[in-house]
Scaffold this motif. Structure first.
Motif: not given
Length: 527
Positions: A358-360, A363-371, A436-444
């Motif tokens: 959930i933390i990951l 971090f990846v999806n919240d717009p506040r942390f985009l940059n 973080a994006e690699r982990i969250v966007h890997t479906t398995w």
């Protein structure tokens, strides 16, 4: 006259022989003893198993060991070096390791070899050293020669000629394990609470380098083949300590493996004081700090995390908890910071994979942390230097997915393909946006058990995704007193954890003193 001259000559020979014997007897039995020296060695300052240290400061010993006496009589030439630079798979470290390799290759002889560990042994457990020993032996099988294996970090300075002169003083037929010795004063979590039976276990300060000759390596390989293991549960916390503990050749403390703050004539190696300078000023919006808390231990937040969180922009800190601490919250916030309810049962002592995921996602999806470039995950009783962390992370920009922290390992036995390297959570874990994006966007990628240990599970995911865990000495899993003082002086510490012992009550003088000691080592003034 001739008989008188002959008698005088015999008397002089007898007197000289008697003097030598008496001098040797006095040398071996007088207290205190003068240091015996040969070029490159400082015996009396260094001796084998009897050297006692605090950190890396050797204490004089009273007797010259038999091994040293043999060394005096067996100086030999033709030292050949096999150098292993303990490199890491990130551009920042690769650049430093290549610079050191090129400098060494200009000065070493043709028969000497230099390797970068991450290139030569690109498997997960190679950083623990023991798994690469058999390959080194089989690749350099030069029986009868005076071969030495030298391990270096990518920031260690070396004077090859002085080092070879030093190594010539040791009998090549005897096993030798040389370095600048450290020893634990008390059992420590970072060394799995392992202690010597009758005296402290000496282990080398890897930042100054350490050496093993071929007889010592061959003895070690025989032990490895016999399957004699004394490392509990195949966990590796400090590979250098565990190598020394596993070795059947005791470490000899050598003062010519020098520290940056104690240089002397004749140094063969030296370490450097760490001070990462990778450009850019400190920014309070550079990192998102995710602090894991527990409602039933909420007092730890006010007495630890708030000490360093005050140095962070409020919007860049979030508390992640299983149950909202309603009594302490004001206006939906805890101490002015956002609270994220993970909605899972993470009160089990084994940790919380579900909360980590959930933390990951946050971090990846919240717009506040985009940059925002980095995510720092910390326990509620981890102490952090925000400025130093910013300075350190700038060295790891722009190189794809990376995770930085204090590296531990599990299953690090020979030939184990399931070995897992992971960043231990208590010291703090820095994860860049790409990882973080690699982990969250890997479906398995998912939690098989939401209560599983979060740091170990992260290591499993990183292994599957081929994302490196980069080790940094600046992250600490324990309190300052569990580390050698020389290490604390050399490294610009980023974190300590935990600074409270189980038997120390909150808000006592002892507790406040322990907290202050940790903060002193994290202090940026005068840097």
């Amino acid at each position: 006259m001739a008989s008188m001259k002959k008698g005088c000559l015999l008397l002089l020979m007898f007197t000289a022989t008697t003097t030598v014997v008496l001098l040797y007897w006095r040398t071996m039995n007088s207290k205190p003893q003068m240091a015996t020296t040969i070029p490159g060695l400082h015996f009396g300052e260094l001796a084998s198993n009897e050297t006692q240290t605090r950190g890396t400061s050797p204490v004089m010993v009273s007797n010259v060991t038999p091994g040293v006496i043999k060394a005096l009589a067996n100086r030999t030439g033709n030292v050949t070096l096999v150098v292993v630079i303990l490199s890491q798979a990130h551009n920042y470290h690769i650049a430093k390791a290549n610079k050191l390799r090129l400098a060494l290759e200009k000065e070493l002889a043709q028969e000497d070899k230099v390797y970068l560990s991450h290139e030569e042994w690109p498997f997960d457990s190679a950083w623990t050293i023991l798994p690469i020993i058999p390959d080194i032996l089989h690749s350099h099988n030069h029986a009868g020669e005076n071969l030495w294996l030298l391990f270096l970090e990518d920031e260690t300075d070396v004077w090859p000629d002085k080092l070879k002169d030093l190594l010539q003083g040791f009998n090549p037929n005897e096993p030798w394990f040389l370095g600048r010795a450290s020893a634990d004063e008390t059992p420590s979590v970072i060394h799995q609470y392992i202690v010597g039976k009758s005296r402290p276990i000496l282990y080398p300060d890897v930042s100054t380098g350490f050496c093993l000759n071929w007889p010592a390596l061959e003895r070690l390989e025989r032990r490895l083949k016999a399957g004699t293991s004394t490392i509990p549960n195949s966990f590796v916390h400090d590979p250098i300590f565990e190598l020394a503990y596993y070795m059947n050749t005791k470490l000899t403390n050598v003062s010519r493996f020098c520290s940056w703050d104690n240089l002397k004539a004749g140094c063969a190696t030296k370490n450097l004081k760490q001070s990462p300078q990778c450009g850019g000023g400190s920014s309070k919006t550079y990192i998102h700090f995710a602090v894991k808390i527990c409602e039933r231990l909420i007092e730890r937040v006010s007495r630890s995390s708030l000490i360093w969180i005050k140095n962070v922009t409020a919007s860049m800190v979030s508390f992640y908890t299983d149950v909202a601490p309603v009594k302490q919250m004001r206006g939906g916030k805890l101490f002015g910071q956002d609270v994220v309810i993970v909605g899972r049962n993470n009160t089990s002592p084994v940790g919380g994979c579900g909360r980590l995921y959930i933390i990951l996602q946050h971090f990846v999806n919240d717009p506040r942390f985009l940059n925002t470039h980095w995510l720092l995950i910390a326990d509620d009783n981890t102490l952090i230097s925000v400025k130093r962390l910013n300075d350190l992370l700038r060295c790891y920009e722009g190189d794809g997915p990376v995770v930085l922290g204090k590296r531990w390992g599990h299953g690090m036995t020979l030939g184990n393909k399931n070995a897992v390297t992971y960043p231990t959570g208590g010291a703090g874990i820095a994860i860049n946006k790409a990882a973080a994006e690699r982990i969250v966007h890997t479906t398995w990628i998912q939690c098989e058990d939401t209560r599983a240990a979060d740091d170990y599970t992260l290591g499993v995911w990183l292994k599957l995704l081929a994302i490196p865990v980069i080790n940094s000495e600046a992250f600490h899993q324990a309190e300052p007193h569990q580390y050698p003082i020389e290490h604390l002086k050399r490294v610009k510490s980023v974190s300590f954890h935990p600074y409270n012992k189980a038997n120390v009550k909150w808000d006592t003088d002892e507790w406040r003193n322990m907290r202050q000691v940790s903060m002193n080592w994290l202090n940026d003034t005068g840097d």
